[in-house]
Design an enzyme around this catalytic site. Structure first.
Site: not given
Ligand code: NAP
Ligand code: GLV
Length: 315
Positions: A230, A278
């Site tokens: 983000r 994005h």
């Molecule tokens: P997720 O499954 O919820 O994973 C979050 C990870 O971050 C977990 O490993 C969590 O730790 C860790 N975390 C959370 N708070 C933390 C902190 N304060 N300090 C250290 N580690 C922390 O999320 P996701 O689905 O992988 O998504 C990750 C990101 O990608 C999000 O911001 C999402 O919006 C973004 N995203 C972007 C796109 C794009 O196209 N650019 C697409 C999809 C997603 P724990 O394992 O210990 O809980």
């Molecule tokens: C894209 O950024 C998503 O959060 O799915």
């Protein structure tokens, strides 16, 4: 079961979602936002893609909000979202694979200097540079969730030396080839020994603005940032300063505080910035519709809903 589809879709995208979701969950009656006769009192679930703030209010029978996006920080900030209604986010292996591909492209291009060669081509310059091996590059992946895990595994399989950082050591076991670390105290010791940082954290009060001056100063000179999570994780002025003064070599940015990125923003023309609009991992309509159908079926049958957001943690 009556289901609302609400969100900001590109032209015709909303129609495609409606068509695909109807096919995936034909037992539901689907209602696009604004449809004539929308029975707000009977809506049982809302399937949403960044809906307008307030769109989820006045739905007294709502039992599930299913996001088509992985990141749910905007939904969590919407006061119209009732606190007691379960919120599920999109977790789809096809999306994680797309994210791993984007991260691999970014890290590989940094390793082999391909971003620099693109600039040299634009300047009509033939300038071969030394070739580096993957095992000479250290990468720190921030976040080891649905996205970070797929990215860390793909980078490790490619031969990079990969570490990952997450909130809690008690979370699901880390992949064997990845050195996993947890908790804010350890971050300062990790940053100086990793050349490339790939950000895949959720946007929460604890992570907003984390990638700022202090963070960049702790990274080694010549390091690079890849932000695929983000825009608000990054302090833009601090990043530009770190690039301008030569401390950081390059930033690869997919996400921005304001999207679309305003035409006047310095990132567009900065020689050390590579940007994407994005698109690091778009929701895949074909597979995501199956994820949605699975959760709607669970709601109907009183079974556990998958990928629920923990509202207290913010992800
Ligand atoms: P997720 O499954 O919820 O994973 C979050 C990870 O971050 C977990 O490993 C969590 O730790 C860790 N975390 C959370 N708070 C933390 C902190 N304060 N300090 C250290 N580690 C922390 O999320 P996701 O689905 O992988 O998504 C990750 C990101 O990608 C999000 O911001 C999402 O919006 C973004 N995203 C972007 C796109 C794009 O196209 N650019 C697409 C999809 C997603 P724990 O394992 O210990 O809980
Ligand atoms: C894209 O950024 C998503 O959060 O799915």
């Amino acid at each position: 079961m009556h289901v609302l589809l609400s969100g900001r879709f590109e032209a015709r995208e909303g129609e495609a979602w409606l068509r695909t979701l109807r096919a995936a969950a034909p037992w539901c009656t689907w209602w696009p936002e604004g449809a004539a006769g929308l029975p707000r009192d009977a809506i049982r679930a809302a399937v949403v893609a960044n809906p307008a703030p307030g769109a989820l209010g006045a739905l007294p029978n709502l039992g599930l909000v299913q996001s088509l996006w992985a990141g749910v920080e905007k939904l969590l900030a919407d006061v119209s979202l009732p606190a007691e209604v379960p919120l599920a986010r999109m977790v789809d292996p096809a999306m994680s694979t797309a994210m791993a591909e984007t991260a691999l492209w970014a890290v590989l291009s940094l390793q082999r200097g391909f971003f620099d060669y693109a600039a040299l081509q634009a300047a009509t310059q033939w300038q071969p540079r030394p070739q580096r091996r993957a095992d000479e590059v250290t990468v720190l992946v921030l976040g080891l969730g649905a996205m970070g895990r797929a990215v860390a595994m793909r980078l490790a399989a490619q031969g990079y030396r990969v570490s990952a950082w997450r909130a809690s050591a008690a979370s699901a076991a880390a992949p064997a080839a990845v050195a996993s670390h947890a908790g804010s105290a350890v971050l300062e010791t990790l940053l100086p020994v990793h050349e490339v940082v790939v950000n895949l954290l959720p946007l929460t009060p604890a992570t907003r603005g984390l990638l700022g001056a202090r963070f960049f100063a702790a990274m080694p000179r010549g390091g690079a940032i890849v932000n695929l999570a983000r825009g608000a994780h990054l302090v833009d002025d601090d990043l530009l300063r770190a690039l301008d003064d030569g401390h950081l070599r390059r930033a690869v940015l997919d996400v921005f505080t304001t999207e679309p990125l305003p035409a006047a923003h310095r990132y567009w023309r900065h020689p050390q910035v590579t940007l994407l609009p994005h698109v690091a991992a778009l929701t895949d309509l074909r597979s995501a519709s199956g994820v949605v159908a699975h959760n709607l079926q669970a709601l109907r049958d009183g079974a556990p809903i998958a990928h629920l957001v923990d509202r207290a943690r913010g992800y």
